[in-house]
Design an enzyme around this catalytic site. Structure first.
Site, mmCIF file in Angstrom:
data_model
loop_
_atom_site.group_PDB
_atom_site.id
_atom_site.type_symbol
_atom_site.label_atom_id
_atom_site.label_comp_id
_atom_site.label_asym_id
_atom_site.label_seq_id
_atom_site.Cartn_x
_atom_site.Cartn_y
_atom_site.Cartn_z
ATOM 1 N N ARG A 283 -19.198 -20.910 24.008
ATOM 2 C CA ARG A 283 -19.614 -22.159 24.266
ATOM 3 C C ARG A 283 -18.614 -23.217 24.030
ATOM 4 N NH1 ARG A 283 -24.177 -20.860 21.715
ATOM 5 N NH2 ARG A 283 -25.702 -19.676 23.760
ATOM 6 N N GLY B 275 -30.067 -13.439 15.303
ATOM 7 C CA GLY B 275 -31.140 -14.453 15.057
ATOM 8 C C GLY B 275 -31.773 -13.280 15.100
ATOM 9 N N TRP C 224 -26.404 -20.764 16.109
ATOM 10 C CA TRP C 224 -25.862 -21.269 17.357
ATOM 11 C C TRP C 224 -24.976 -22.414 18.502
ATOM 12 C CZ3 TRP C 224 -27.104 -16.028 19.558
ATOM 13 C CH2 TRP C 224 -28.063 -15.880 19.767
ATOM 14 N N ASN D 99 -34.273 -19.565 13.771
ATOM 15 C CA ASN D 99 -35.067 -18.175 13.765
ATOM 16 C C ASN D 99 -34.779 -17.338 12.354
ATOM 17 O OD1 ASN D 99 -34.064 -16.925 16.169
ATOM 18 N ND2 ASN D 99 -35.470 -15.498 15.340
ATOM 19 N N ASP E 95 -35.918 -22.093 16.935
ATOM 20 C CA ASP E 95 -34.156 -22.587 16.296
ATOM 21 C C ASP E 95 -33.826 -23.926 16.059
ATOM 22 O OD1 ASP E 95 -32.216 -19.478 16.498
ATOM 23 O OD2 ASP E 95 -34.332 -20.001 18.062
ATOM 24 N N ARG F 251 -36.438 -28.035 18.690
ATOM 25 C CA ARG F 251 -37.019 -26.746 19.960
ATOM 26 C C ARG F 251 -38.976 -27.372 19.556
ATOM 27 N NH1 ARG F 251 -34.335 -21.588 20.958
ATOM 28 N NH2 ARG F 251 -36.039 -19.788 21.629
#
Lengths: 535, 268
Positions: free
Chosen positions: A132, A193, A242, A260, A305, A330
């Site tokens: 990212r 995760g 993340w 999560n 998450d 989410r």
């Protein structure tokens, strides 16, 4: 900052002087005051506040119809293209999955340097090998590699300065997040995760790569909050990192979202609230000590998450000045928290949900019995991908609205067996989206104080593309089917679009060079950069 | 966090190359899959825990391969299937299940084999009679079948050349009696109403936020910008295919099902 087309303001004069020499020296003081140099994009969200809002206004509601492609950089990546480029004084830094960092000339797209990390073949990954983006501090670029290393590169040449292993990739640790440079530290966490990792957020000395602190996203023995996991399940509870966190310089606090609990869909083997999974954690940057946490989904069993960038807003709440942190989670709820202590201020659903009666006074969801995954499949809204996913939201100080890429979709959730084995997928079930419905998406503009919908722009499919807002009154985003577009941020009116027929899995950013504003967006395997056609 | 990766096919190709290499390097191992109810139940639990996200709870695929076919392209033998489960497919997102014991691997493999929708029991109908019914009722107007080396028929419905490898007799019978019950994706009945007042019916080829492509029942494609349309209605509750419950008697239905089950052009 309003820039006349092809004209100059004091901010751009500074940029031009720097671009001639491509100095690329970005001390912490520049990132803290990133709003003073909107022609640059110095950190993942453009600013420490996570607002993904630019003060550039040369491209605006009255002229955005003249937007056209300025240049394209073809990457060749076969991974999901999820980078947000940084721009410093005429130079761009971006990543490509699985293992590439590049520097480009922002005016032409010409390659300045390319770094390729050698990565092992025995990676343990759930979701491809994307990346990212990078962080910059001083004259160094920082990159978290897919095999869970943190790497420092010379910003001018791409030559490696140091490389440290954060965690063992053979146990399922990986990294896809853009690091956050704060003071003299580089903050970064581990993904993984779905492999029963024990998640963490680390701070490294920017100069040496030595780890300064580690905050485990699952508290261990001795921690007052230890004991929210049955038995030894905390050891393999995941809570991965993340997406990049935010930073509040006034209190020296960094806020990050956690992933999560593991296994994802079988909560029987980890009874309890499972702190700090699906939470925001607020840490002191100097020490890594926790100041507060807020858990959005206690004992999550749907993989919802808290992988959203925390958006810091200084505004008013019920008539009083308030420092807030806002997020559309989410799990389908929008939340506003008090940034000083993590206390819940307000929250409400922003998409359809069928798993909670609502939020109580503390913000805890009032879960409806019988909404957990089952062996036969249990239909629940939202789907696994959530009411929104990791794609960045935006907040515009100009409109005072919070914008989220929303997803309207339900799914059957399945529970299966889950036995932890090191380095092995540990998810305990799965989902199947409801096959006989027409899911859809929307850009939704919410009033942060209430979560009330101000307007929406509906899309044919659920959205997972980030949002950029600008002082030009614009909102840029895209649809996974290949449409990149600009809306009027105040009204949601579609003002411009560009059909690319390529997938979009990232979010747009903007910068200026030589007196001209550009908008950049990874599309398909390429980076597209747009500017205004001469009038 | 799970997120969808869109480049599965490139890696699948790499996986195929790898499998070819493995096949060349290793002697074929004869594997006997367990078949007791207890083994299948255990295999199902393991499958739901580790495989469902990519392959779906009923094995009909998604992110991962469709496992509901009788013949799996990459796992023609039970030994191939067990080996793929055990070691994964390097270069793809198919992970190794090396944590499973050998017995557990075979239990999962047995369960995967049970997912095949093809009913291997003998079908009572007459294939030749079914073929005649297929022609008589104009099925070829919408469906393609490979005949004499040539793919013949229309494009409004799914290609049936390999349908006998993909679907069971009971599934096909149900589809003939109640077509909307298993409407294939890509064949959703859709009606558009243009701003000028024209109505076109067909199946949806593409729909996004700004455009719609429809294939009408003559097989012609129509492309519209949404601004030129008043309404777009996708209706999953009906199928372009009529029900054959009243059109065929029980024997004829058996015959037509037998013909469809006999269509086993190798999968690509």
């Amino acid at each position: 900052m309003r820039l006349p087309l092809l004209g100059l303001t004091s901010g751009l004069a500074l940029m031009l002087a720097a671009s001639a020499a491509w100095a690329q020296n970005v001390p912490f003081s520049r990132i803290v005051e990133a709003q003073k140099e909107p022609h640059n994009w110095l950190t993942y969200s453009g600013n420490y506040n996570g607002q993904r809002h630019s003060a550039l206004d040369q491209i605006n509601v009255s002229n955005v119809k003249r937007l056209k492609v300025a240049w394209v950089h073809h990457t060749g990546t076969t991974e999901s293209h999820e980078t947000t480029p940084l721009v410093v004084d005429g130079v761009m830094f971006l990543t490509e999955g699985p293992n590439i960092v590049k520097s480009l000339d922002t005016r032409t797209g010409n390659l300045l340097w390319r770094y390729e990390k050698k990565i092992p073949q025995d990676l343990r990954l759930c979701c491809g090998r994307p990346n990212r983006g990078v962080a910059i501090l001083g004259d160094t670029i920082y990159y978290g590699s897919i095999d869970a290393h943190l790497i420092a590169l010379d910003a001018k040449t791409g030559r490696i300065k140091w490389d440290v292993e954060m965690a063992d990739h053979k146990l399922g640790y990986s990294s896809t997040v853009a690091p956050l440079a704060v003071k003299d530290k580089i903050l970064i966490g581990a993904a993984g995760g779905e492999f029963g990792i024990r998640g963490f957020l680390d701070a490294y000395d920017a100069r040496t790569g030595k780890r300064v602190w580690r905050f485990h996203t699952i508290p261990g023995p001795g921690d007052p909050e230890f004991g929210t996991w049955e038995g030894d399940s905390w050891k393999t509870g995941s809570a991965a990192i993340w997406t990049t966190g935010s930073y509040d310089p006034a209190t020296n606090t960094t806020i990050w979202g956690t992933g999560n609990p593991g296994p994802d869909w079988n909560g029987d083997v980890r009874l309890g609230d499972n702190l700090y999974s699906c939470s925001f954690i607020a840490l002191d940057v100097d020490t890594g000590k926790k100041k507060w946490h807020f858990q959005f989904t206690p004992h999550d069993t749907h993989d919802w998450d808290a992988t959203q960038v925390p958006v810091l807003i200084d505004g008013t709440f019920r008539g009083a000045a308030k420092k807030m942190v806002a997020t559309a989670n989410r799990n389908a709820f929008f939340y506003v928290l008090d940034r000083d202590n993590g206390k819940f201020l307000a929250g409400k659903p922003f998409v359809k949900q069928t798993w909670a009666k609502g939020l109580d006074d503390s913000g805890r969801p009032m879960v409806i019995a019988g909404t957990d995954p089952t062996e036969e499949g249990n239909l629940v809204w939202p789907s696994l991908a959530g009411g929104t996913n990791w794609a960045s939201p935006s907040y515009s100080p100009q409109t005072k609205l919070f914008y989220v890429p929303a997803r309207e979709q339900g799914a059957f959730y399945y529970k299966g067996e889950a036995e932890y084995k090191p380095g092995v997928i540990f998810n305990g079930g799965g989902q199947r989206v409801k096959p006989d419905e027409e899911p859809y998406g929307a850009i939704r503009a919410l009033e942060p104080e209430t979560g009330n919908l101000k307007w929406e722009f509906k899309t044919q499919i659920p959205l997972n593309v980030g949002i950029l807002t600008t002082q030009g009154g614009l909102l840029f985003s895209g649809i996974g089917q290949g449409d990149f577009f600009a809306l009027n941020a105040a009204t949601g009116e579609l003002l411009w679009r560009f059909k690319t027929n390529g997938p979009m899995n990232s979010g747009p950013m903007t910068y200026a060079v030589d007196g001209k504003q550009y908008v950049a967006m990874p599309i398909g395997r390429s980076l597209y950069v747009f500017d205004l056609m001469e009038s | 966090m799970w997120a969808m990766n869109v480049h599965r096919f490139a890696r699948m190709a790499l996986g195929l190359l790898w499998l070819a290499a493995v096949a060349a390097a290793q002697p074929k191992e004869a594997v006997k899959l367990p078949d007791s109810p207890e083994d299948l139940a255990r295999g199902k639990k393991l499958y739901l825990g580790s495989c469902t996200y990519c392959h779906g709870p009923t094995g009909d695929g998604g992110k991962g391969a469709d496992l509901s076919r009788q013949e799996l392209v990459q796992a023609k033998t039970d030994g191939d299937l067990a080996r793929i489960i055990e070691v994964g497919i390097p270069g793809t997102e198919m992970p190794s299940a090396w944590h499973m014991t050998r017995r557990e691997v075979t239990q999962v493999a047995a369960y995967v084999r049970s997912l095949a929708k093809v009913d291997v029991r003998a079908v009572s109908g007459n294939v030749a009679a079914g073929k005649a019914l297929y022609a008589k009722h104009g099925c070829a107007g919408c469906h393609t079948v490979k005949q004499g080396g040539v793919f013949t028929g229309g494009y409004m419905g799914p290609d049936l050349s390999s349908i006998g490898m993909k679907r069971s007799a009971s599934h096909l019978r149900e589809s003939l009696i109640n077509p909307p019950a298993s409407l294939p994706e890509g064949f959703v009945p859709t009606r558009v109403l243009t701003v000028s007042g024209k109505t076109i019916d067909g199946v949806r080829v593409h729909e996004d936020t700004f455009a719609v492509v429809l294939r009408d029942f003559a097989g012609n494609n129509h492309s519209y910008l949404r601004k030129d349309l008043k309404e777009v209605t996708a209706d999953r509750s009906r199928s372009p295919m009529p029900s054959y419950q009243e059109k065929l008697n029980a024997t004829e239905l058996d015959d037509l099902v037998a013909y469809l089950v006999s269509l086993k052009e190798p999968l690509q």
